[in-house]
Scaffold this motif. Structure first.
Motif, PDB file in Angstrom:
ATOM      1  N   LEU A   1       0.841  -1.206   0.000  1.00 36.87           N
ATOM      2  CA  LEU A   1       0.000   0.000   0.000  1.00 36.87           C
ATOM      3  C   LEU A   1       0.870   1.248   0.000  1.00 36.87           C
ATOM      4  CD1 LEU A   1      -2.817   1.212   0.148  1.00 36.87           C
ATOM      5  CD2 LEU A   1      -2.705   1.042   2.665  1.00 36.87           C
ATOM      6  N   GLN A   2       1.934   1.204   0.747  1.00 32.08           N
ATOM      7  CA  GLN A   2       2.844   2.349   0.770  1.00 32.08           C
ATOM      8  C   GLN A   2       3.426   2.608  -0.621  1.00 32.08           C
ATOM      9  OE1 GLN A   2       5.763   1.641   3.780  1.00 32.08           O
ATOM     10  NE2 GLN A   2       4.299   1.854   5.504  1.00 32.08           N
TER      11      GLN A   2
ATOM     12  N   LYS B   1       2.810   5.908  -3.021  1.00 30.81           N
ATOM     13  CA  LYS B   1       3.938   6.671  -3.571  1.00 30.81           C
ATOM     14  C   LYS B   1       3.805   6.801  -5.085  1.00 30.81           C
ATOM     15  CE  LYS B   1       7.361   5.592  -0.025  1.00 30.81           C
ATOM     16  NZ  LYS B   1       8.658   4.917   0.274  1.00 30.81           N
ATOM     17  N   SER B   2       3.351   5.740  -5.731  1.00 32.14           N
ATOM     18  CA  SER B   2       3.160   5.804  -7.189  1.00 32.14           C
ATOM     19  C   SER B   2       2.100   6.833  -7.562  1.00 32.14           C
ATOM     20  CB  SER B   2       2.748   4.415  -7.718  1.00 32.14           C
ATOM     21  OG  SER B   2       3.772   3.477  -7.518  1.00 32.14           O
TER      22      SER B   2
ATOM     23  N   SER C   1       0.828  12.020  -9.818  1.00 26.88           N
ATOM     24  CA  SER C   1       0.091  13.287  -9.628  1.00 26.88           C
ATOM     25  C   SER C   1       1.044  14.468  -9.777  1.00 26.88           C
ATOM     26  CB  SER C   1      -0.578  13.308  -8.238  1.00 26.88           C
ATOM     27  OG  SER C   1      -1.571  12.291  -8.128  1.00 26.88           O
ATOM     28  N   LYS C   2       2.203  14.410  -9.219  1.00 29.49           N
ATOM     29  CA  LYS C   2       3.198  15.479  -9.347  1.00 29.49           C
ATOM     30  C   LYS C   2       3.620  15.651 -10.808  1.00 29.49           C
ATOM     31  CE  LYS C   2       5.109  15.180  -4.706  1.00 29.49           C
ATOM     32  NZ  LYS C   2       6.337  14.891  -3.892  1.00 29.49           N
ATOM     33  N   ASP C   3       3.759  14.499 -11.496  1.00 24.96           N
ATOM     34  CA  ASP C   3       4.175  14.575 -12.912  1.00 24.96           C
ATOM     35  C   ASP C   3       3.100  15.319 -13.724  1.00 24.96           C
ATOM     36  OD1 ASP C   3       6.512  13.249 -12.349  1.00 24.96           O
ATOM     37  OD2 ASP C   3       5.775  11.250 -12.976  1.00 24.96           O
TER      38      ASP C   3
ATOM     39  N   ALA D   1      -2.670   3.473 -10.877  1.00 29.26           N
ATOM     40  CA  ALA D   1      -2.034   3.499  -9.552  1.00 29.26           C
ATOM     41  C   ALA D   1      -3.068   3.638  -8.467  1.00 29.26           C
ATOM     42  CB  ALA D   1      -1.015   4.620  -9.475  1.00 29.26           C
ATOM     43  N   LYS D   2      -4.072   4.525  -8.705  1.00 28.78           N
ATOM     44  CA  LYS D   2      -5.124   4.687  -7.710  1.00 28.78           C
ATOM     45  C   LYS D   2      -5.935   3.399  -7.550  1.00 28.78           C
ATOM     46  CE  LYS D   2      -5.771   9.724  -8.095  1.00 28.78           C
ATOM     47  NZ  LYS D   2      -6.725  10.794  -8.465  1.00 28.78           N
TER      48      LYS D   2
END
Length: 446
Positions: free
Chosen positions: A274-275, A279-280, A285-287, A322-323
């Protein structure tokens, strides 16, 4: 004999003495030596042969036959004792013996080669004189061994016959035979007793071996009983119902413990997953957020819109994936946490005596089996006691020395009597000789 072919008859039945001179015509027929060789000795030899079947000397019997005939020698002797007439006919070539009493021929017993020992014994009893006494008393001649030169036993025989006490020697001979039989019987009894002693020794050794084996058997039986009783006592100290309840609890505890262990293992896997999923999501999201100010890494200029749209579309899909993955991990993790909360804390592991419930269920049958084994062991019969008792009471023979003791006493008595009858210093012999000295002197004087 030397009388030639003609049968010769001599009559001694006269009141006066009969003088036989003989006349040898070949030597002149007078007293200058012509009396020799005429057969005078032949007359005595004929008497000896007729009465006893042997000559005065040790001449061979076949040499008694005269050389002219070479066969057909026959001597006939007539005599009367106490009014009974006897006749003996004895010959050689062929052997012949006939004995008549009052002209009645007697049947020969134990006849062998024309002779009969039994008949000869009867003749000796009738004339009351053996051959040795005949030679020394009736036919004394230079060929006969002088009395004083004879052996002591031979002299004793002559004196006994002369005194008429041969009954002592006869009794001694019979007693000697009886003594021999007694000794043989004692030897046989000793052999029997030795055989019984040997057999008893072997049986006693067998009994000893059986007793040793019996002792070992009894010792093992006692040890087995102690072990069985100890096992029963140990098993009976256990509460079987409680043991079965502990095993049921142990089963549930083991089931819960296995589930908890599996859930914790799964939880330890889901949490890191899950961690990583979160992170993915953050990274993607940042990308996407940084596309507005994005520049080309090759030329350093701002990206074109179409290129941005292409990258945005790609990143959006990555974010959705990823979500979705993070959501799936989170659902699984929540499910594991709920399962753990539902199980809750489990108690301390139940302590059991047996490792498996099957052994607990077998406990009751084990106790029953041990009790039955103990009963069987206690009821086991000693397999050696009967054998030992039978060997002691039936196989071992009692040794009875009574017969040998009686025989020994009897033998000592016989030996004592034998010495009385045979010893020259015996008071019986001395007494008889003393009583018969006057009788002996009268006979010698007559």
């Amino acid at each position: 004999m030397s009388v030639g072919n003609q049968t010769q008859a001599i009559d001694f039945n006269k009141d006066q003495l009969t003088l036989v001179l003989g006349e040898n015509l070949d030597q002149g027929g007078d007293d200058t030596g012509s009396r020799n060789g005429t057969g005078k000795t032949t007359i005595i030899n004929a008497l000896s042969y007729a009465l006893y079947g042997q000559a005065l000397t040790n001449i061979k019997r076949n040499n008694l036959i005269n050389k002219t005939n070479g066969k057909g020698m026959l001597v006939t002797l007539h005599f009367t004792i106490e009014g009974i007439t006897y006749r003996i006919e004895r010959g050689r070539g062929p052997n012949l013996l006939k004995f008549f009493i009052n002209n009645q021929e007697q049947e020969l017993i134990d006849e062998s080669q024309g002779d009969s020992r039994k008949t000869q014994e009867d003749i000796n009893k009738i004339i009351s004189m053996c051959h040795d006494m005949f030679k020394h008393i009736l036919a004394l001649n230079t060929y006969t061994e002088p009395f004083l030169s004879m052996r002591t036993n031979d002299q004793k025989d002559i004196i006994e016959q002369l005194l008429g006490i041969t009954i002592l020697s006869e009794k001694a001979e019979k007693l000697k035979d009886q003594l021999r039989i007694t000794k043989e019987t004692i030897t046989e009894e000793k052999i029997k007793i030795n055989a019984i002693e040997t057999a008893n020794s072997k049986i006693e050794a067998t009994i000893k071996n059986l007793q040793t084996t019996q002792k070992a058997w009894l010792s093992k039986k006692s040890e087995d009983i102690k072990k069985l009783q100890s096992g029963i006592n140990e098993l009976e100290q256990l509460d079987v119902d409680a043991e079965l309840n502990f095993h049921e609890k142990l089963g549930k505890w083991s089931e819960h413990n296995n589930k908890i262990t599996a859930l914790k293992k799964e939880l330890s896997t889901l949490e890191p997953a899950l961690q990583r999923a979160n992170k993915s999501v953050d990274k993607v999201s940042k990308d996407i957020a940084g596309l507005d100010n994005a520049i080309c890494y090759a030329c350093g200029q701002e990206l074109h819109d179409d290129k941005k749209e292409e990258i945005l579309s790609k990143k959006t899909k990555e974010l959705d994936d990823a979500k979705l993955y993070a959501q799936e991990i989170n659902v699984k993790l929540s499910t594991v946490v709920l399962d753990l909360e539902e199980i809750g804390d489990i108690n301390k592991k139940p302590n059991t005596f047996y490792e498996s419930i099957k052994e607990a269920y077998d406990h009751r049958s084990n106790v029953d089996n041990l009790k039955q084994s103990l009963l069987n062991k206690e009821e086991e019969q000693d397999p050696y006691e009967k054998q030992i008792e039978e060997l002691k009471t039936e196989a071992i023979q009692e040794i009875d020395w009574a017969i040998i003791n009686e025989l020994d006493l009897f033998k000592e008595h016989q030996e004592f009597l034998f010495k009385l009858l045979t010893n020259k210093d015996s008071f019986i012999r001395k007494k008889i000789i003393e009583q018969n000295l006057s009788y002996l002197n009268n006979r010698l004087a007559g």
